[in-house]
Structures are given as C-alpha cells and as structure tokens.
Design a protein around this motif. Structure first.
Motif: not given
Length: 356
Positions: A320-349
């Motif tokens: 159970x602890x490992x499952x929560x750590x994996x899901x939390x890590x995925x949320x953080x990684x996806x947050x940074x991915x979406x942040x990079x995409x947002x910064x990359x295409x913000x000027x274009x918008x």
C-alpha cells in the motif's frame, strides 16, 4: 394527426429549466494555473501518505517459520520432517507432534498475533468456494437434514447428511499449537497463555453462523442423525469443550470458513496479550509444540507459523505504501511535463492572440 415539433407530444418533457437542462451550472475551464497546482498538491499528498505507510509497515516485526517438513528446508532435531514423511499419502494422516525452538534476544513488542500461513492453497477456486451451505451454517434445522447440492460430494456420508457439508468445511485446518517460554538457561519452560477468543469477524460470529436449536438442552442431540465431514476426526459439536465455542460457532471453524482471495494467505490463530506477556514476548528461549495433522505436501503447499505485531495501519503490508509512492511520483512527473509543455507553447499562443 401529424406530429409537429411545435406541439407538445405525449413523450415530450415539460418546458422547464430543469427538464430542458437550462439551469445555471458551473463549467470550470481547466487552465494551466488550475491544473498544475492540483497535480503537484496531489503528488505531494500521496508521497507523504506513502512514506508514512511504508515506514509504518517496515516498523512491524515478524518472526516466521516453515514447519512443512521438507527434507531440504526443515532438517535437524525437533523438525517436523518425520511427521510429514509419516503422513505421506494418507488421508487423514496419523496424529504426530513436533516442535520449533527459537530464541528472542530482546523484547518482541506487543500486542503479538500468532498466525498460520498456507501457500499453494487455492481457496478462491470457484467450485471450492461455493461448496458450502450457508443456510445450514445459520442453524436452520431443515438445511441441517437436507444440505444443498452444492456440497457434493461432501453432501452425504453413509446415507447421513454431512454437517457441516462441503469442501470448505471438509478441509478445515486442524494443526494446533502451544507456546512455552524459558526465561533463564536451565529453568523450566512456562506455558504462554494464548487468547483464542474473538479471533473471527464479529459479523461472521454473531450473524452468519448459528448452531441449530438445542434438543433437551443438548447440542449433540441437535446434530443427531448427521455425519462429520470425511476428513474430520470428531463431530462438529466436539470441536471445543467450551459450550460457547463449539459447533458452527467455533472460532477456528468460523475463521476458516471465510475463504481467502489468494493462494498464499494467513489466518489468525491467537493473540498473546495476557499476564506477563501483555507488553509482548520477553527475551529468552521459546518452544512451540505443534500437533502436525494437516497435509499440504500432496499439492506442493507449505505451512508456516508467523508471530507479528501491528501498527496504526494494521499488519505488515508494504504494497500500500509503495502504491501511494508510485502514484505520487507519477503526479509530480506529469505536473512537470505539463509545466514544460505550457512554457514551451505559451509564447506561441500569445503570438496567435496578437495576430488576431
């Protein structure tokens, strides 16, 4: 009469804001300023909870011993290898006793729970799981004399109805254990009290399982005219000398009848929380006397004894602890991915908006 879109037909809803879905509603626009903080906050929350669960699970102490009696894994004095060899190919096997000796260098903190564990035993098999009569187990006299067909081939024995019927009851785990403690070298062994009360689920013991009505104050007369399961050495009304813990309400029987979902499972045998052992198992030498009755080598299974304590989250379970750590890590990684995409295409918008 021809149908008209302007005319109200028999199946046309009323012209109200509710039926026509014109009520005001909140329709959020998930922009980056909303989505990114949500992902980062959820990830941090999952990571914190996962770390707490993981370290709490690792803090739980366990002591286990495989007493199956395999020659390769359980050889030596006091092992159960002789008992396993003696009962090979016999059903039911003859009674045999063996012992497990161990030493605790320091206090094993309590409360201590004693479990037995079986491996390679598929209680989740469909035919096995339905091979029982819940009406009979609830104490109905009619079901006691006429068990359901689902119990076959453990439905009748020598023309008598089997009580309790079915494969689940017939395979009841019947090894027994007693724990002894030697405080000082050379001192006599003292028996450790095992609390066998209230080891079953409250709903099972008080609601699902009932003995049939007594006949002249006797439970044996209530079961008169029935036969025990083929693998049982005694009838169900003799499972315990305690009148409140025998028959269909025997604690060990009720625990066994709650089938496990996986082929490797543990079931509670006793708690150690009385007398001088309320704080746990003190240091010293210990001996577990085992009545070796339950055959598992025929299907390649193993039997284990497990001493364990618990924490606020229950028993030891790192998943159970490992499952929560994996899901939390995925949320953080996806947050940074979406942040990079947002910064990359913000000027274009912004450029597209300026052109418009």
């Amino acid at each position: 009469m021809t149908w008209s879109a302007a005319a109200r037909g028999a199946h046309q809803p009323d012209n109200t804001a509710f039926t026509q879905q014109r009520l005001p509603a909140w329709q959020p626009l998930l922009s980056a300023s909303i989505t990114l903080p949500l992902f980062f906050c959820a990830g941090l929350a999952f990571l914190g909870l996962g770390l707490g669960l993981y370290y709490s699970s690792n803090a739980i102490q366990e002591l286990e011993h495989d007493y199956t009696g395999d020659a390769a894994g359980d050889a030596g004095a006091g092992s159960c290898a002789a008992c396993a060899a003696q009962g090979e190919g016999l059903a039911p096997p003859p009674s045999c006793s063996c012992a497990w000796h161990f030493t605790l260098p320091e206090l094993f903190p309590g409360p201590v729970y004693l479990y037995y564990e079986l491996t390679g035993f598929y209680q989740n098999n469909r035919r096995y799981g339905v091979s029982r009569d819940d009406a009979q187990l609830s104490g109905l006299p009619s079901a006691l004399r006429n068990p359901t067909n689902e119990c076959a081939p453990y439905q009748f024995s020598a023309g008598l109805p089997v009580a309790p019927c079915g494969a689940v009851a017939n395979s009841l785990f019947n090894d027994t254990f007693s724990l002894w403690h030697q405080r000082l070298p050379g001192a006599p062994y003292v028996e450790v009290p095992l609390d066998r009360a209230a080891i079953a689920w409250w709903t099972d013991y008080h609601i699902k399982f009932r003995n049939p009505p007594l006949v002249n104050g006797s439970l044996a007369l209530a079961f008169w005219g029935t036969a025990p399961p083929p693998n049982w050495r005694r009838p169900v009304y003799e499972l315990s000398p305690d009148p409140n813990n025998t028959g269909f309400v025997n604690q060990d029987f009720v625990v066994w009848m709650r089938t496990a979902a996986l082929p490797t499972f543990r079931k509670l045998y006793a708690r150690i929380r009385q007398g001088n052992y309320s704080a746990g198992l003190p240091s010293g030498a210990y001996r577990v006397d085992i009545a070796y009755n339950y055959p598992v080598r025929a299907f390649g299974g193993h039997k284990l004894l497990v001493f364990s304590n618990i924490s606020w989250m229950g028993g030891k379970n790192p998943f159970l602890g490992i499952a929560y750590l994996v899901v939390g890590s995925l949320c953080i990684v996806m947050g940074f991915v979406m942040l990079a995409v947002y910064i990359r295409y913000q000027d274009q918008d912004d450029d597209d908006n300026d052109d418009e």
